[in-house]
Write a protein that holds these residues in place. Structure first.
Motif, PDB file in Angstrom:
ATOM      1  N   ILE A  10       0.855  -1.174   0.000  1.00  0.00           N
ATOM      2  CA  ILE A  10       0.000   0.000   0.000  1.00  0.00           C
ATOM      3  C   ILE A  10       0.900   1.236   0.000  1.00  0.00           C
ATOM      4  O   ILE A  10       1.835   1.326   0.806  1.00  0.00           O
ATOM      5  CB  ILE A  10      -0.899   0.039   1.256  1.00  0.00           C
ATOM      6  N   ASP A  23      -2.714   5.144  -0.245  1.00  0.00           N
ATOM      7  CA  ASP A  23      -3.670   4.029  -0.208  1.00  0.00           C
ATOM      8  C   ASP A  23      -3.838   3.321  -1.551  1.00  0.00           C
ATOM      9  O   ASP A  23      -4.605   2.369  -1.641  1.00  0.00           O
ATOM     10  CB  ASP A  23      -5.036   4.447   0.344  1.00  0.00           C
ATOM     11  N   SER A  66       0.105  -4.912   3.106  1.00  0.00           N
ATOM     12  CA  SER A  66      -1.348  -4.944   3.253  1.00  0.00           C
ATOM     13  C   SER A  66      -1.710  -5.822   4.451  1.00  0.00           C
ATOM     14  O   SER A  66      -0.936  -6.683   4.860  1.00  0.00           O
ATOM     15  CB  SER A  66      -2.018  -5.464   1.981  1.00  0.00           C
ATOM     16  N   ASP A  70      -7.405  -4.009   5.588  1.00  0.00           N
ATOM     17  CA  ASP A  70      -7.468  -3.130   4.414  1.00  0.00           C
ATOM     18  C   ASP A  70      -8.664  -3.463   3.534  1.00  0.00           C
ATOM     19  O   ASP A  70      -8.993  -4.631   3.329  1.00  0.00           O
ATOM     20  CB  ASP A  70      -6.187  -3.254   3.584  1.00  0.00           C
ATOM     21  N   THR A  73     -10.325   1.158  -1.855  1.00  0.00           N
ATOM     22  CA  THR A  73     -11.047   2.415  -1.978  1.00  0.00           C
ATOM     23  C   THR A  73     -11.015   2.827  -3.444  1.00  0.00           C
ATOM     24  O   THR A  73     -10.219   2.330  -4.225  1.00  0.00           O
ATOM     25  CB  THR A  73     -10.414   3.517  -1.114  1.00  0.00           C
TER      26      THR A  73
END
Length: 78
Positions: A10, A23, A66, A70, A73
């Motif tokens: 990430i 992100d 990760s 998580d 998005t």
């Protein structure tokens, strides 16, 4: 942190000049070890359809592993 090849990572920071944002999710595809410097990683970043949207070489401090907590998005890319 030492990331293994093909592990998910990430992005921790915004890199708008690269079209990358905190992100974003990527996969490590190569490690770069240079004596005296931080380990770098070539990362492929994808959209939710699996298309590569960017390939970037980033220092390990820009990334994190990760976790089960998580969730993906969505960011609209113009």
């Amino acid at each position: 942190m030492n990331y293994k090849l093909y592990s998910d990572v990430i992005l921790l920071c915004n890199l708008p000049e690269e079209g990358l944002y905190a992100d974003d999710i990527g996969t490590v595809v190569k490690q770069h070890h240079l004596e005296g410097l931080e380990t770098g990683y070539r990362v492929e970043l994808f959209d939710l359809l699996g298309n590569i949207v960017a390939v970037a070489t980033l220092p390990g401090t820009y990334l994190r592993s990760s976790t089960r907590a998580d969730k993906p998005t969505v960011s609209l890319v113009n």
